[in-house]
Design a protein around this motif. Structure first.
Motif, PDB file in Angstrom:
ATOM      1  N   GLU A   5      -0.612   4.795  17.184  1.00  0.00           N
ATOM      2  CA  GLU A   5      -1.814   4.091  17.637  1.00  0.00           C
ATOM      3  C   GLU A   5      -2.911   4.156  16.570  1.00  0.00           C
ATOM      4  O   GLU A   5      -3.609   3.166  16.324  1.00  0.00           O
ATOM      5  N   THR A   6      -3.061   5.305  15.921  1.00  0.00           N
ATOM      6  CA  THR A   6      -4.072   5.443  14.869  1.00  0.00           C
ATOM      7  C   THR A   6      -3.747   4.517  13.700  1.00  0.00           C
ATOM      8  O   THR A   6      -4.630   3.813  13.197  1.00  0.00           O
ATOM      9  N   ILE A   7      -2.501   4.509  13.271  1.00  0.00           N
ATOM     10  CA  ILE A   7      -2.083   3.619  12.168  1.00  0.00           C
ATOM     11  C   ILE A   7      -2.294   2.166  12.558  1.00  0.00           C
ATOM     12  O   ILE A   7      -2.752   1.355  11.748  1.00  0.00           O
ATOM     13  N   ARG A   8      -1.984   1.809  13.794  1.00  0.00           N
ATOM     14  CA  ARG A   8      -2.168   0.430  14.250  1.00  0.00           C
ATOM     15  C   ARG A   8      -3.644   0.044  14.201  1.00  0.00           C
ATOM     16  O   ARG A   8      -4.003  -1.042  13.745  1.00  0.00           O
ATOM     17  N   ARG A   9      -4.516   0.944  14.639  1.00  0.00           N
ATOM     18  CA  ARG A   9      -5.957   0.658  14.632  1.00  0.00           C
ATOM     19  C   ARG A   9      -6.488   0.520  13.212  1.00  0.00           C
ATOM     20  O   ARG A   9      -7.315  -0.346  12.924  1.00  0.00           O
ATOM     21  N   ILE A  10      -5.996   1.368  12.305  1.00  0.00           N
ATOM     22  CA  ILE A  10      -6.399   1.268  10.898  1.00  0.00           C
ATOM     23  C   ILE A  10      -5.938  -0.073  10.328  1.00  0.00           C
ATOM     24  O   ILE A  10      -6.709  -0.780   9.671  1.00  0.00           O
ATOM     25  N   ALA A  11      -4.691  -0.405  10.569  1.00  0.00           N
ATOM     26  CA  ALA A  11      -4.150  -1.668  10.063  1.00  0.00           C
ATOM     27  C   ALA A  11      -4.918  -2.856  10.622  1.00  0.00           C
ATOM     28  O   ALA A  11      -5.250  -3.804   9.893  1.00  0.00           O
ATOM     29  N   GLN A  12      -5.233  -2.826  11.897  1.00  0.00           N
ATOM     30  CA  GLN A  12      -5.986  -3.921  12.522  1.00  0.00           C
ATOM     31  C   GLN A  12      -7.368  -4.057  11.879  1.00  0.00           C
ATOM     32  O   GLN A  12      -7.813  -5.161  11.594  1.00  0.00           O
ATOM     33  N   TYR A  13      -8.020  -2.931  11.632  1.00  0.00           N
ATOM     34  CA  TYR A  13      -9.337  -2.963  10.998  1.00  0.00           C
ATOM     35  C   TYR A  13      -9.243  -3.558   9.591  1.00  0.00           C
ATOM     36  O   TYR A  13     -10.074  -4.378   9.192  1.00  0.00           O
ATOM     37  N   LEU A  14      -8.217  -3.148   8.845  1.00  0.00           N
ATOM     38  CA  LEU A  14      -8.032  -3.674   7.491  1.00  0.00           C
ATOM     39  C   LEU A  14      -7.734  -5.169   7.507  1.00  0.00           C
ATOM     40  O   LEU A  14      -8.228  -5.922   6.666  1.00  0.00           O
ATOM     41  N   ILE A  15      -6.927  -5.613   8.444  1.00  0.00           N
ATOM     42  CA  ILE A  15      -6.611  -7.037   8.569  1.00  0.00           C
ATOM     43  C   ILE A  15      -7.884  -7.840   8.817  1.00  0.00           C
ATOM     44  O   ILE A  15      -8.106  -8.884   8.193  1.00  0.00           O
ATOM     45  N   GLU A  16      -8.719  -7.356   9.702  1.00  0.00           N
ATOM     46  CA  GLU A  16      -9.955  -8.069  10.038  1.00  0.00           C
ATOM     47  C   GLU A  16     -10.940  -8.109   8.870  1.00  0.00           C
ATOM     48  O   GLU A  16     -11.669  -9.081   8.715  1.00  0.00           O
ATOM     49  N   ARG A  50      -5.271  11.129   6.188  1.00  0.00           N
ATOM     50  CA  ARG A  50      -3.948  11.664   6.541  1.00  0.00           C
ATOM     51  C   ARG A  50      -3.026  10.574   7.073  1.00  0.00           C
ATOM     52  O   ARG A  50      -1.843  10.546   6.771  1.00  0.00           O
ATOM     53  N   ALA A  51      -3.580   9.678   7.875  1.00  0.00           N
ATOM     54  CA  ALA A  51      -2.753   8.638   8.496  1.00  0.00           C
ATOM     55  C   ALA A  51      -2.214   7.649   7.475  1.00  0.00           C
ATOM     56  O   ALA A  51      -1.126   7.104   7.653  1.00  0.00           O
ATOM     57  N   THR A  52      -2.963   7.403   6.392  1.00  0.00           N
ATOM     58  CA  THR A  52      -2.525   6.399   5.412  1.00  0.00           C
ATOM     59  C   THR A  52      -1.810   7.002   4.212  1.00  0.00           C
ATOM     60  O   THR A  52      -1.248   6.265   3.406  1.00  0.00           O
ATOM     61  N   ALA A  53      -1.819   8.312   4.077  1.00  0.00           N
ATOM     62  CA  ALA A  53      -1.185   8.965   2.936  1.00  0.00           C
ATOM     63  C   ALA A  53       0.317   8.695   2.923  1.00  0.00           C
ATOM     64  O   ALA A  53       1.005   8.854   3.932  1.00  0.00           O
ATOM     65  N   ASN A  54       0.791   8.255   1.774  1.00  0.00           N
ATOM     66  CA  ASN A  54       2.225   7.976   1.568  1.00  0.00           C
ATOM     67  C   ASN A  54       2.785   6.956   2.559  1.00  0.00           C
ATOM     68  O   ASN A  54       3.961   7.011   2.905  1.00  0.00           O
ATOM     69  N   LYS A  55       1.940   6.035   3.003  1.00  0.00           N
ATOM     70  CA  LYS A  55       2.378   4.978   3.928  1.00  0.00           C
ATOM     71  C   LYS A  55       2.250   3.635   3.220  1.00  0.00           C
ATOM     72  O   LYS A  55       1.374   3.440   2.380  1.00  0.00           O
ATOM     73  N   TYR A  56       3.107   2.717   3.587  1.00  0.00           N
ATOM     74  CA  TYR A  56       3.132   1.394   2.971  1.00  0.00           C
ATOM     75  C   TYR A  56       3.024   0.327   4.044  1.00  0.00           C
ATOM     76  O   TYR A  56       3.350   0.559   5.204  1.00  0.00           O
TER      77      TYR A  56
END
Length: 128
Positions: A5-16, A50-56
């Motif tokens: 859920e945290t990764i999804r929220r981060i991704a959504q924020y970045l998309i916007e 932490r949530a985005t570290a080493n994530k693609y």
């Protein structure tokens, strides 16, 4: 579940907030900080880190990039710098590159241009 859920929220924020980058390419990347994202989604900055570290993430042009690209301010400058050097007819000095970048809206110092040029494996003007 909470991590997803945290990764999804981060991704959504970045998309916007990075729509131009996602649609038009690296030149349109708007440098952001992890703190800005954290404020935007209501978590601590270290949580975003932490949530985005080493994530693609796969972007619309089908390339896969690390989440850290969204927090790297120099990517768009390096892209323009590379274009300037590849299209030059006579080798441009670092100072000339600074002036051309300034005309395009990028305020960088000569030493920064030299650093980026080295990172991109571009030789100095005397050796090109």
């Amino acid at each position: 579940r909470q991590r997803r859920e945290t990764i999804r929220r981060i991704a959504q924020y970045l998309i916007e907030n990075q729509e131009d980058f996602l649609r038009r390419g690296v030149r349109f990347l708007r440098p952001m900080t992890r703190a800005e994202v954290a404020d935007g989604i209501g978590v601590h900055e270290s949580t975003v880190s932490r949530a985005t570290a080493n994530k693609y993430v796969q972007i619309p042009n089908r390339s896969v990039i690390p989440f850290s690209h969204f927090f790297t301010a120099s990517l768009n400058v390096k892209d323009v710098l590379l274009e300037l050097v590849t299209k030059e007819t006579t080798p441009l000095t670092d100072q000339e590159l600074v002036e051309l970048l300034s005309e395009r809206g990028f305020d960088v110092a000569r030493r920064t241009v030299a650093k980026y040029r080295n990172q991109l494996n571009i030789l100095p003007s005397t050796l090109r």
